[in-house]
Design a protein around this motif. Structure first.
Motif, PDB file in Angstrom:
ATOM      1  N   ASP A   1      53.398  38.063  43.203  1.00 43.85           N
ATOM      2  CA  ASP A   1      54.181  39.011  43.975  1.00 43.85           C
ATOM      3  C   ASP A   1      53.684  38.961  45.416  1.00 43.85           C
ATOM      4  OD1 ASP A   1      55.870  41.014  44.733  1.00 43.85           O
ATOM      5  OD2 ASP A   1      54.739  42.632  43.790  1.00 43.85           O
ATOM      6  N   PRO A   2      54.574  38.778  46.375  1.00 41.99           N
ATOM      7  CA  PRO A   2      54.118  38.671  47.764  1.00 41.99           C
ATOM      8  C   PRO A   2      53.451  39.942  48.272  1.00 41.99           C
ATOM      9  CG  PRO A   2      56.517  38.630  47.656  1.00 41.99           C
ATOM     10  CD  PRO A   2      56.019  38.614  46.258  1.00 41.99           C
ATOM     11  N   ASP A   3      53.734  41.107  47.644  1.00 43.05           N
ATOM     12  CA  ASP A   3      53.120  42.357  48.089  1.00 43.05           C
ATOM     13  C   ASP A   3      51.681  42.500  47.606  1.00 43.05           C
ATOM     14  OD1 ASP A   3      55.458  43.027  49.344  1.00 43.05           O
ATOM     15  OD2 ASP A   3      56.234  44.178  47.648  1.00 43.05           O
ATOM     16  N   GLU A   4      51.308  41.734  46.579  1.00 45.31           N
ATOM     17  CA  GLU A   4      49.943  41.830  46.063  1.00 45.31           C
ATOM     18  C   GLU A   4      48.981  41.137  47.015  1.00 45.31           C
ATOM     19  OE1 GLU A   4      49.484  40.490  42.097  1.00 45.31           O
ATOM     20  OE2 GLU A   4      51.075  41.756  41.329  1.00 45.31           O
ATOM     21  N   GLU A   5      47.726  41.544  46.928  1.00 44.14           N
ATOM     22  CA  GLU A   5      46.713  40.919  47.771  1.00 44.14           C
ATOM     23  C   GLU A   5      46.263  39.606  47.150  1.00 44.14           C
ATOM     24  OE1 GLU A   5      43.134  43.701  46.077  1.00 44.14           O
ATOM     25  OE2 GLU A   5      44.107  44.259  47.919  1.00 44.14           O
ATOM     26  N   GLY A   6      45.726  38.743  47.968  1.00 43.71           N
ATOM     27  CA  GLY A   6      45.285  37.435  47.510  1.00 43.71           C
ATOM     28  C   GLY A   6      43.945  37.510  46.794  1.00 43.71           C
ATOM     29  N   PRO A   7      43.498  36.372  46.252  1.00 43.52           N
ATOM     30  CA  PRO A   7      42.243  36.376  45.495  1.00 43.52           C
ATOM     31  C   PRO A   7      41.025  36.742  46.347  1.00 43.52           C
ATOM     32  CG  PRO A   7      43.158  34.150  45.649  1.00 43.52           C
ATOM     33  CD  PRO A   7      44.144  35.087  46.244  1.00 43.52           C
ATOM     34  N   VAL A   8      41.027  36.346  47.597  1.00 44.37           N
ATOM     35  CA  VAL A   8      39.896  36.691  48.468  1.00 44.37           C
ATOM     36  C   VAL A   8      39.859  38.193  48.700  1.00 44.37           C
ATOM     37  CG1 VAL A   8      38.920  36.381  50.775  1.00 44.37           C
ATOM     38  CG2 VAL A   8      39.898  34.431  49.563  1.00 44.37           C
TER      39      VAL A   8
ATOM     40  N   ARG B   1      41.051  40.490  46.682  1.00 43.35           N
ATOM     41  CA  ARG B   1      40.657  41.128  45.426  1.00 43.35           C
ATOM     42  C   ARG B   1      39.147  41.061  45.228  1.00 43.35           C
ATOM     43  NH1 ARG B   1      44.508  38.389  41.277  1.00 43.35           N
ATOM     44  NH2 ARG B   1      45.191  37.222  43.090  1.00 43.35           N
ATOM     45  N   VAL B   2      38.543  39.923  45.529  1.00 45.39           N
ATOM     46  CA  VAL B   2      37.088  39.792  45.404  1.00 45.39           C
ATOM     47  C   VAL B   2      36.396  40.713  46.395  1.00 45.39           C
ATOM     48  CG1 VAL B   2      35.146  38.223  45.755  1.00 45.39           C
ATOM     49  CG2 VAL B   2      37.132  37.462  44.464  1.00 45.39           C
ATOM     50  N   ARG B   3      36.889  40.752  47.614  1.00 44.18           N
ATOM     51  CA  ARG B   3      36.299  41.612  48.640  1.00 44.18           C
ATOM     52  C   ARG B   3      36.367  43.084  48.231  1.00 44.18           C
ATOM     53  NH1 ARG B   3      38.992  39.981  53.262  1.00 44.18           N
ATOM     54  NH2 ARG B   3      37.469  38.318  53.461  1.00 44.18           N
ATOM     55  N   SER B   4      37.504  43.526  47.708  1.00 42.23           N
ATOM     56  CA  SER B   4      37.616  44.930  47.301  1.00 42.23           C
ATOM     57  C   SER B   4      36.745  45.225  46.083  1.00 42.23           C
ATOM     58  CB  SER B   4      39.075  45.296  47.030  1.00 42.23           C
ATOM     59  OG  SER B   4      39.561  44.612  45.896  1.00 42.23           O
ATOM     60  N   HIS B   5      36.632  44.268  45.166  1.00 35.85           N
ATOM     61  CA  HIS B   5      35.780  44.453  43.991  1.00 35.85           C
ATOM     62  C   HIS B   5      34.317  44.589  44.408  1.00 35.85           C
ATOM     63  CE1 HIS B   5      34.444  44.145  39.863  1.00 35.85           C
ATOM     64  NE2 HIS B   5      33.555  43.232  40.253  1.00 35.85           N
ATOM     65  N   VAL B   6      33.878  43.745  45.324  1.00 38.37           N
ATOM     66  CA  VAL B   6      32.491  43.798  45.794  1.00 38.37           C
ATOM     67  C   VAL B   6      32.235  45.100  46.547  1.00 38.37           C
ATOM     68  CG1 VAL B   6      30.834  42.742  47.382  1.00 38.37           C
ATOM     69  CG2 VAL B   6      32.139  41.316  45.810  1.00 38.37           C
ATOM     70  N   SER B   7      33.178  45.524  47.373  1.00 40.05           N
ATOM     71  CA  SER B   7      32.962  46.763  48.126  1.00 40.05           C
ATOM     72  C   SER B   7      32.932  47.982  47.210  1.00 40.05           C
ATOM     73  CB  SER B   7      34.026  46.929  49.205  1.00 40.05           C
ATOM     74  OG  SER B   7      35.290  47.145  48.631  1.00 40.05           O
ATOM     75  N   GLU B   8      33.680  47.955  46.108  1.00 38.51           N
ATOM     76  CA  GLU B   8      33.679  49.070  45.163  1.00 38.51           C
ATOM     77  C   GLU B   8      32.410  49.101  44.320  1.00 38.51           C
ATOM     78  OE1 GLU B   8      37.180  48.606  42.826  1.00 38.51           O
ATOM     79  OE2 GLU B   8      38.525  49.059  44.494  1.00 38.51           O
TER      80      GLU B   8
END
Length: 85
Positions: A9-16, A18-25
């Motif tokens: 889905d173009p509205d979803e964020e890319g893999p980078v 997703r990894v960045r948000s996972h690490v920040s959480e």
């Protein structure tokens, strides 16, 4: 043939992203995991090299595998101690 929605889905964020948000959480937990892993491997390596120098290599692997229950035991007991305080 049935029509399906596209997987990306173009509205979803890319893999980078997703990894960045996972690490920040999970930054604190990941840092604790890393510190425990480094400390465990260092202690086991030193024990194997100096205290158990004449033992077979499978002893080293058993010590390394013992880190799994040691990790969960340490952090579960730490949580229990925090709750009792």
């Amino acid at each position: 043939m049935t029509e399906t929605d596209p997987i990306d889905d173009p509205d979803e964020e890319g893999p980078v992203d997703r990894v960045r948000s996972h690490v920040s959480e999970n930054r604190g937990g990941m840092l604790q995991d890393l510190v425990f892993a480094i400390a465990w491997v260092t202690v086991v390596s030193l024990l194997y090299d100096f205290a158990f120098a004449n033992t077979p290599q499978w002893v080293l692997y058993m010590f390394m595998l013992a880190g799994i229950p040691a990790y969960f035991g340490f952090f579960l007991s730490l949580e229990m101690a925090k709750r009792q305080r």
